[in-house]
Design a protein around this motif. Sequence first.
Motif, short mmCIF file in Angstrom:
data_model
loop_
_atom_site.label_atom_id
_atom_site.label_comp_id
_atom_site.label_asym_id
_atom_site.label_seq_id
_atom_site.Cartn_x
_atom_site.Cartn_y
_atom_site.Cartn_z
N ARG A 32 0.83 -1.21 0.00
CA ARG A 32 0.00 0.00 0.00
C ARG A 32 0.87 1.26 0.00
N ALA A 33 1.95 1.25 0.80
CA ALA A 33 2.83 2.41 0.86
C ALA A 33 3.62 2.59 -0.43
N ALA A 34 3.86 1.48 -1.14
CA ALA A 34 4.70 1.52 -2.34
C ALA A 34 3.92 1.64 -3.64
N VAL A 35 2.58 1.57 -3.57
CA VAL A 35 1.79 1.53 -4.80
C VAL A 35 1.92 2.82 -5.60
N CYS A 36 2.17 3.94 -4.95
CA CYS A 36 2.35 5.22 -5.66
C CYS A 36 3.78 5.42 -6.13
N GLU A 37 4.62 4.38 -5.98
CA GLU A 37 6.01 4.41 -6.41
C GLU A 37 6.78 5.57 -5.79
N PRO A 38 6.82 5.63 -4.44
CA PRO A 38 7.53 6.71 -3.76
C PRO A 38 9.03 6.57 -3.91
N ARG A 39 9.76 7.63 -3.64
CA ARG A 39 11.21 7.60 -3.64
C ARG A 39 11.76 7.36 -2.23
N LEU A 40 10.90 7.50 -1.22
CA LEU A 40 11.27 7.25 0.17
C LEU A 40 10.18 6.40 0.80
N LEU A 41 10.57 5.23 1.33
CA LEU A 41 9.63 4.30 1.95
C LEU A 41 9.99 4.15 3.43
N LEU A 42 9.03 4.44 4.30
CA LEU A 42 9.21 4.39 5.74
C LEU A 42 8.36 3.25 6.30
N ILE A 43 8.98 2.38 7.11
CA ILE A 43 8.26 1.19 7.58
C ILE A 43 8.44 1.07 9.10
N ASP A 44 7.33 1.05 9.82
CA ASP A 44 7.36 1.05 11.27
C ASP A 44 7.24 -0.37 11.82
N ASP A 45 8.32 -0.84 12.44
CA ASP A 45 8.36 -2.12 13.16
C ASP A 45 7.82 -3.28 12.33
N PRO A 46 8.35 -3.52 11.13
CA PRO A 46 7.77 -4.54 10.26
C PRO A 46 8.04 -5.98 10.68
N THR A 47 9.10 -6.20 11.47
CA THR A 47 9.49 -7.58 11.78
C THR A 47 8.91 -8.09 13.09
N SER A 48 8.23 -7.25 13.84
CA SER A 48 7.66 -7.67 15.12
C SER A 48 6.66 -8.81 14.91
N GLY A 49 6.83 -9.90 15.65
CA GLY A 49 5.91 -11.02 15.57
C GLY A 49 6.19 -12.00 14.46
N GLY A 109 15.74 1.96 -6.75
CA GLY A 109 16.46 3.10 -6.18
C GLY A 109 15.73 3.78 -5.05
N VAL A 110 14.61 3.18 -4.58
CA VAL A 110 13.89 3.77 -3.46
C VAL A 110 14.75 3.71 -2.21
N ALA A 111 14.70 4.76 -1.40
CA ALA A 111 15.36 4.75 -0.10
C ALA A 111 14.38 4.20 0.93
N VAL A 112 14.85 3.26 1.76
CA VAL A 112 13.98 2.61 2.75
C VAL A 112 14.53 2.84 4.15
N VAL A 113 13.67 3.30 5.04
CA VAL A 113 14.01 3.43 6.45
C VAL A 113 13.03 2.56 7.23
N MET A 114 13.55 1.57 7.94
CA MET A 114 12.70 0.70 8.76
C MET A 114 13.11 0.80 10.21
N ALA A 115 12.12 0.89 11.09
CA ALA A 115 12.37 1.01 12.52
C ALA A 115 12.02 -0.29 13.21
N ALA A 116 12.76 -0.62 14.27
CA ALA A 116 12.51 -1.85 15.02
C ALA A 116 12.93 -1.64 16.47
N SER A 117 12.31 -2.42 17.37
CA SER A 117 12.65 -2.33 18.79
C SER A 117 13.57 -3.47 19.22
N ASP A 118 13.93 -4.33 18.29
CA ASP A 118 14.87 -5.43 18.57
C ASP A 118 16.02 -5.33 17.58
N MET A 119 17.22 -5.12 18.08
CA MET A 119 18.37 -4.95 17.20
C MET A 119 18.59 -6.16 16.31
#
Length: 238
Positions: A153-170, A191-201
């Motif tokens: 859903r976040a990528a359907v508009c073909e953004p140049r910056l993709l931000l993902i909040d805690d995708p690996t939890s669970g 070439g999209v830039a991706v920033v993903m956040a997580a609470s487990d290193m």
Amino acid sequence: MLSLDGVGVCYWRGHRPLQVLRDASMHVHAGELVGVWAKAGGGKTTLLEVCAGVVAPEEGRVVINGEELGGLGKRRTTELLQSTVGLATRQGPAIPDLPMVTWIALGLMRHLHRRDAERRARQAMGRVGLDALADEPWRNLSDSERILLAIARAAVCEPRLLLIDDPTSGLDMTERLHLLGLLRSMTSATGVAVVMAASDMADLQGVESVWSLVDGHLVGPPQESATVVELAQRSKRG
């Protein structure tokens, strides 16, 4: 693609100020996969919302694709964010029975006919390997399927910056590796830039560079010091 310079965000808990971000600075380039670690409640969601233009900082500058958000008018800010930034969270659609293909297509319906928007939505679902779930509602999906479709859903508009909040939890190890492989392929292919956040290193293993958010401060990935390099070179000559 993304620059934060001295960003500060403060919330209020009753009469007490809560400084979530303090002089936070970070730079992310096109085609880069970046991780941000913070403990639960440590401000990583706020950081991503600042990067997405959802939260305006009290201090500092946010620059996306060369344009400073604070210096733009409302209309241009909206245009820039809609065309350049995608934010994926674990929050599903407000309508429980909404088919996933329609949920993903909603962001395109501002400027496309519904049929064309849903065609592109199915393509986005196919890129994450879940086009077979086009007619399923959110409640029928597993954790892994939900985050993958949120990314679609976040990528359907073909953004140049993709931000993902805690995708690996669970997710289990196999699902985490699949997700990271998908994100790496997206950065290299588009070439999209991706920033993903997580609470487990441990969830950020395999990410190109990892930042830490501690007490509101962003700490960049460790750099090899010049002294270490020099000693290594002398050792080889010796």
